[in-house]
Design a protein around this motif. Structure first.
Motif, PDB file in Angstrom:
ATOM      1  N   SER A 133      -0.821   9.465 -12.793  1.00 51.74           N
ATOM      2  CA  SER A 133      -1.076   9.939 -11.424  1.00 51.74           C
ATOM      3  C   SER A 133      -0.067   9.374 -10.420  1.00 51.74           C
ATOM      4  N   LEU A 134      -0.052  10.007  -9.248  1.00 49.16           N
ATOM      5  CA  LEU A 134       0.781   9.500  -8.136  1.00 49.16           C
ATOM      6  C   LEU A 134       0.353   8.071  -7.798  1.00 49.16           C
ATOM      7  N   HIS A 135      -1.003   7.864  -7.794  1.00 52.10           N
ATOM      8  CA  HIS A 135      -1.538   6.542  -7.481  1.00 52.10           C
ATOM      9  C   HIS A 135      -0.981   5.481  -8.437  1.00 52.10           C
ATOM     10  N   LEU A 140       2.654   0.953  -9.482  1.00 52.41           N
ATOM     11  CA  LEU A 140       3.707   0.250 -10.226  1.00 52.41           C
ATOM     12  C   LEU A 140       4.823  -0.193  -9.284  1.00 52.41           C
ATOM     13  N   ILE A 141       5.212   0.695  -8.350  1.00 52.95           N
ATOM     14  CA  ILE A 141       6.282   0.339  -7.401  1.00 52.95           C
ATOM     15  C   ILE A 141       5.824  -0.844  -6.536  1.00 52.95           C
ATOM     16  N   THR A 142       4.558  -0.777  -6.073  1.00 52.55           N
ATOM     17  CA  THR A 142       4.029  -1.862  -5.235  1.00 52.55           C
ATOM     18  C   THR A 142       4.045  -3.188  -5.994  1.00 52.55           C
ATOM     19  N   SER A 193      -3.771   1.919  -2.171  1.00 51.73           N
ATOM     20  CA  SER A 193      -5.235   1.791  -2.136  1.00 51.73           C
ATOM     21  C   SER A 193      -5.874   3.083  -1.629  1.00 51.73           C
ATOM     22  N   LEU A 194      -5.258   3.681  -0.601  1.00 55.71           N
ATOM     23  CA  LEU A 194      -5.829   4.926  -0.059  1.00 55.71           C
ATOM     24  C   LEU A 194      -5.810   6.035  -1.112  1.00 55.71           C
ATOM     25  N   THR A 195      -4.682   6.144  -1.849  1.00 59.46           N
ATOM     26  CA  THR A 195      -4.635   7.185  -2.893  1.00 59.46           C
ATOM     27  C   THR A 195      -5.644   6.858  -4.000  1.00 59.46           C
TER      28      THR A 195
END
Ligand code: HEM
Length: 205
Positions: A133-135, A140-142, A193-195
């Protein structure tokens, strides 16, 4: 402005009493938001998601993921960022130690949160794929940025202290880069977190 009308501000310099009041009011509101988001995530899990478990119930094990990610990335990281604003008039080394300690505390939270969500995917019958998913990719980037910040920050502001004189200009050049990337990581953590909450709400519909 007269000296008696000036007090220590969050930026380390002096500011007028009016600005100082506004500054501490904003810090207070920020703390309410940081504690608020942590308390609300716990209330959500306890009241609506049956609390926590480990491996014997993977549905409830998943609940550790949002709560520990919020604890590590929002609550602890948010407070770590505020340390320098709040205690600027105090001993700088103590602020730096507290800043590093709060970051260090975030690491086990993030690790356990990741184990919880991977188990939730892998221990299912049949298992479901990871990182689709996008989330998950934002996550992972975060985490990558967080890790990079930690390593570079630790090296620049602790290890290089062993040669304090020779590295002082490097360290002061690193400071704005470190703070900018810290804010970017925090913003990304909020977006992740929002996603995550949106995705969870969508799955539970
Ligand atoms: C900055 C904080 C967060 C990070 C870094 C993060 C990271 C991740 C990662 C990397 C995955 C993929 C795991 C896998 O593929 O097995 C994942 C899954 C998931 N996360 Fe988070 N997460 C965060 C916060 C949240 C929050 C607050 C929620 C709210 C409920 C949430 C809900 C989910 C859900 C439902 C999944 C499973 C579906 C999927 O893989 O997209 N996450 N998270």
């Amino acid at each position: 402005m007269g000296r008696n009308h000036q007090v220590y501000g969050g930026g380390g310099g002096t500011m007028s009493r009016g600005w100082s009041c506004l500054f501490y009011l904003l810090v207070f509101l920020t703390e309410i938001l940081l504690f608020g988001v942590l308390i609300l995530s716990l209330v959500w899990v306890y009241l609506f998601k049956d609390g926590f478990a480990w491996r014997d119930d993977i549905q409830r094990q998943f609940n550790l993921h949002p709560v520990l990610m919020i604890t590590g990335f929002i609550f602890l990281m948010g407070n770590a960022m505020l340390v320098y604003r709040l205690f600027r008039c105090c001993n700088k080394l103590a602020s730096k130690l507290l800043h590093t300690f709060l970051y260090l505390l975030a690491v086990p939270c993030i690790v356990v949160a990741m184990i919880a969500v991977f188990d939730n995917h892998n221990l299912r019958e049949p298992p479901i794929p990871n990182l689709y998913s996008l989330h998950s990719w934002l996550g992972l980037i975060t985490m990558g940025l967080f890790g990079l910040q930690f390593v570079v920050g630790f090296f620049s502001f602790w290890i290089l202290l062993c040669c304090e004189q020779g590295t002082s200009s490097f360290r002061s050049n690193m400071l704005p880069i470190h703070s900018t990337f810290g804010i970017i990581t925090f913003m990304l953590a909020i977006a992740t977190s929002l996603t995550g909450y949106t995705e969870k709400a969508f799955f539970d519909l």
